[in-house]
Design a protein around this motif. Structure first.
Motif, PDB file in Angstrom:
ATOM      1  N   MET A   1       0.844  -1.172   0.000  1.00 54.78           N
ATOM      2  CA  MET A   1       0.000   0.000   0.000  1.00 54.78           C
ATOM      3  C   MET A   1       0.895   1.243   0.000  1.00 54.78           C
ATOM      4  O   MET A   1       1.892   1.294   0.700  1.00 54.78           O
ATOM      5  N   VAL A   2       0.504   2.235  -0.783  1.00 50.94           N
ATOM      6  CA  VAL A   2       1.294   3.438  -0.949  1.00 50.94           C
ATOM      7  C   VAL A   2       0.497   4.645  -0.466  1.00 50.94           C
ATOM      8  O   VAL A   2      -0.701   4.742  -0.716  1.00 50.94           O
ATOM      9  N   LEU A   3       1.171   5.552   0.215  1.00 49.89           N
ATOM     10  CA  LEU A   3       0.538   6.794   0.634  1.00 49.89           C
ATOM     11  C   LEU A   3       0.617   7.789  -0.516  1.00 49.89           C
ATOM     12  O   LEU A   3       1.607   7.831  -1.244  1.00 49.89           O
ATOM     13  N   ASP A   4      -0.420   8.589  -0.686  1.00 51.39           N
ATOM     14  CA  ASP A   4      -0.498   9.527  -1.794  1.00 51.39           C
ATOM     15  C   ASP A   4      -0.486  10.963  -1.270  1.00 51.39           C
ATOM     16  O   ASP A   4      -1.480  11.420  -0.705  1.00 51.39           O
ATOM     17  N   PRO A   5       0.623  11.686  -1.480  1.00 48.87           N
ATOM     18  CA  PRO A   5       0.699  13.061  -0.988  1.00 48.87           C
ATOM     19  C   PRO A   5      -0.248  14.016  -1.704  1.00 48.87           C
ATOM     20  O   PRO A   5      -0.480  15.127  -1.238  1.00 48.87           O
ATOM     21  N   ASP A   6      -0.815  13.603  -2.834  1.00 44.13           N
ATOM     22  CA  ASP A   6      -1.724  14.464  -3.590  1.00 44.13           C
ATOM     23  C   ASP A   6      -3.168  14.392  -3.107  1.00 44.13           C
ATOM     24  O   ASP A   6      -4.000  15.177  -3.545  1.00 44.13           O
ATOM     25  N   LEU A   7      -3.466  13.449  -2.222  1.00 44.46           N
ATOM     26  CA  LEU A   7      -4.818  13.353  -1.683  1.00 44.46           C
ATOM     27  C   LEU A   7      -5.078  14.488  -0.705  1.00 44.46           C
ATOM     28  O   LEU A   7      -4.144  15.019  -0.094  1.00 44.46           O
ATOM     29  N   PRO A   8      -6.351  14.869  -0.524  1.00 39.01           N
ATOM     30  CA  PRO A   8      -6.658  15.931   0.442  1.00 39.01           C
ATOM     31  C   PRO A   8      -6.541  15.473   1.898  1.00 39.01           C
ATOM     32  O   PRO A   8      -6.720  16.255   2.817  1.00 39.01           O
ATOM     33  N   SER A  30      -1.058  -8.226  17.563  1.00 38.95           N
ATOM     34  CA  SER A  30      -0.688  -7.729  18.886  1.00 38.95           C
ATOM     35  C   SER A  30       0.273  -6.551  18.782  1.00 38.95           C
ATOM     36  O   SER A  30      -0.089  -5.432  19.103  1.00 38.95           O
ATOM     37  N   ARG A  31       1.500  -6.770  18.346  1.00 37.87           N
ATOM     38  CA  ARG A  31       2.503  -5.695  18.318  1.00 37.87           C
ATOM     39  C   ARG A  31       2.428  -4.935  16.995  1.00 37.87           C
ATOM     40  O   ARG A  31       2.341  -5.524  15.931  1.00 37.87           O
ATOM     41  N   ILE A  32       2.513  -3.601  17.114  1.00 41.19           N
ATOM     42  CA  ILE A  32       2.525  -2.714  15.956  1.00 41.19           C
ATOM     43  C   ILE A  32       3.992  -2.429  15.616  1.00 41.19           C
ATOM     44  O   ILE A  32       4.809  -2.233  16.527  1.00 41.19           O
ATOM     45  N   PRO A  33       4.349  -2.375  14.325  1.00 41.49           N
ATOM     46  CA  PRO A  33       5.731  -2.032  13.988  1.00 41.49           C
ATOM     47  C   PRO A  33       6.121  -0.660  14.565  1.00 41.49           C
ATOM     48  O   PRO A  33       5.266   0.199  14.777  1.00 41.49           O
ATOM     49  N   SER A  34       7.397  -0.473  14.771  1.00 43.65           N
ATOM     50  CA  SER A  34       7.890   0.786  15.330  1.00 43.65           C
ATOM     51  C   SER A  34       7.666   1.935  14.354  1.00 43.65           C
ATOM     52  O   SER A  34       7.466   1.731  13.148  1.00 43.65           O
ATOM     53  N   ALA A  35       7.750   3.150  14.878  1.00 41.68           N
ATOM     54  CA  ALA A  35       7.615   4.336  14.037  1.00 41.68           C
ATOM     55  C   ALA A  35       8.683   4.351  12.953  1.00 41.68           C
ATOM     56  O   ALA A  35       8.410   4.721  11.804  1.00 41.68           O
ATOM     57  N   GLU A  41       8.847   1.706   5.682  1.00 42.25           N
ATOM     58  CA  GLU A  41       7.929   0.951   4.826  1.00 42.25           C
ATOM     59  C   GLU A  41       7.106   1.858   3.919  1.00 42.25           C
ATOM     60  O   GLU A  41       6.878   1.540   2.752  1.00 42.25           O
ATOM     61  N   PHE A  42       6.662   2.999   4.454  1.00 44.97           N
ATOM     62  CA  PHE A  42       5.760   3.857   3.695  1.00 44.97           C
ATOM     63  C   PHE A  42       6.433   5.102   3.114  1.00 44.97           C
ATOM     64  O   PHE A  42       5.770   5.920   2.481  1.00 44.97           O
ATOM     65  N   THR A  48       5.971  11.745  10.935  1.00 47.93           N
ATOM     66  CA  THR A  48       4.664  11.398  10.374  1.00 47.93           C
ATOM     67  C   THR A  48       4.161  10.087  10.966  1.00 47.93           C
ATOM     68  O   THR A  48       3.003   9.984  11.380  1.00 47.93           O
ATOM     69  N   SER A  49       5.035   9.087  11.036  1.00 52.02           N
ATOM     70  CA  SER A  49       4.617   7.799  11.586  1.00 52.02           C
ATOM     71  C   SER A  49       4.344   7.908  13.085  1.00 52.02           C
ATOM     72  O   SER A  49       3.394   7.308  13.597  1.00 52.02           O
ATOM     73  N   GLU A  50       5.142   8.706  13.797  1.00 57.56           N
ATOM     74  CA  GLU A  50       4.893   8.928  15.232  1.00 57.56           C
ATOM     75  C   GLU A  50       3.538   9.600  15.446  1.00 57.56           C
ATOM     76  O   GLU A  50       2.813   9.250  16.369  1.00 57.56           O
TER      77      GLU A  50
END
Length: 80
Positions: A1-8, A30-35, A41-42, A48-50
């Motif tokens: 999955m890719v984040l799109d900086p052009d989205l509102p 259970s555990r979420i990946p670190s920031a 990854e993204f 931003t991840s924090e």
């Protein structure tokens, strides 16, 4: 999955939605990946991840454990 900086929608909000979906699907049982891992990854900044993780924490979906990271909260598991 890719984040799109052009989205509102901001990048951290897009990342929040991806994490929510992965929790709901069981990909993060259970555990979420670190920031840092999420940032790599993204392709976003650590800040931003924090921000995404803090928002999910504030919503009660995930819980921080000092020195261990973020985990899906018990209430988060039942929000299916």
């Amino acid at each position: 999955m890719v984040l799109d900086p052009d989205l509102p929608v901001t990048l951290h909000e897009q990342l929040e939605e991806i994490i929510r979906a992965r929790i709901k699907s069981g990909e993060y049982p259970s555990r979420i990946p670190s920031a840092t891992t999420l940032a790599q990854e993204f392709g976003v900044s650590h800040r931003t991840s924090e921000h995404a993780l803090r928002t999910l924490r504030d919503e009660g979906l995930i819980t921080p454990v000092l020195g261990r990271g973020y985990f899906v909260s018990k209430s988060g598991k039942s929000q299916s």
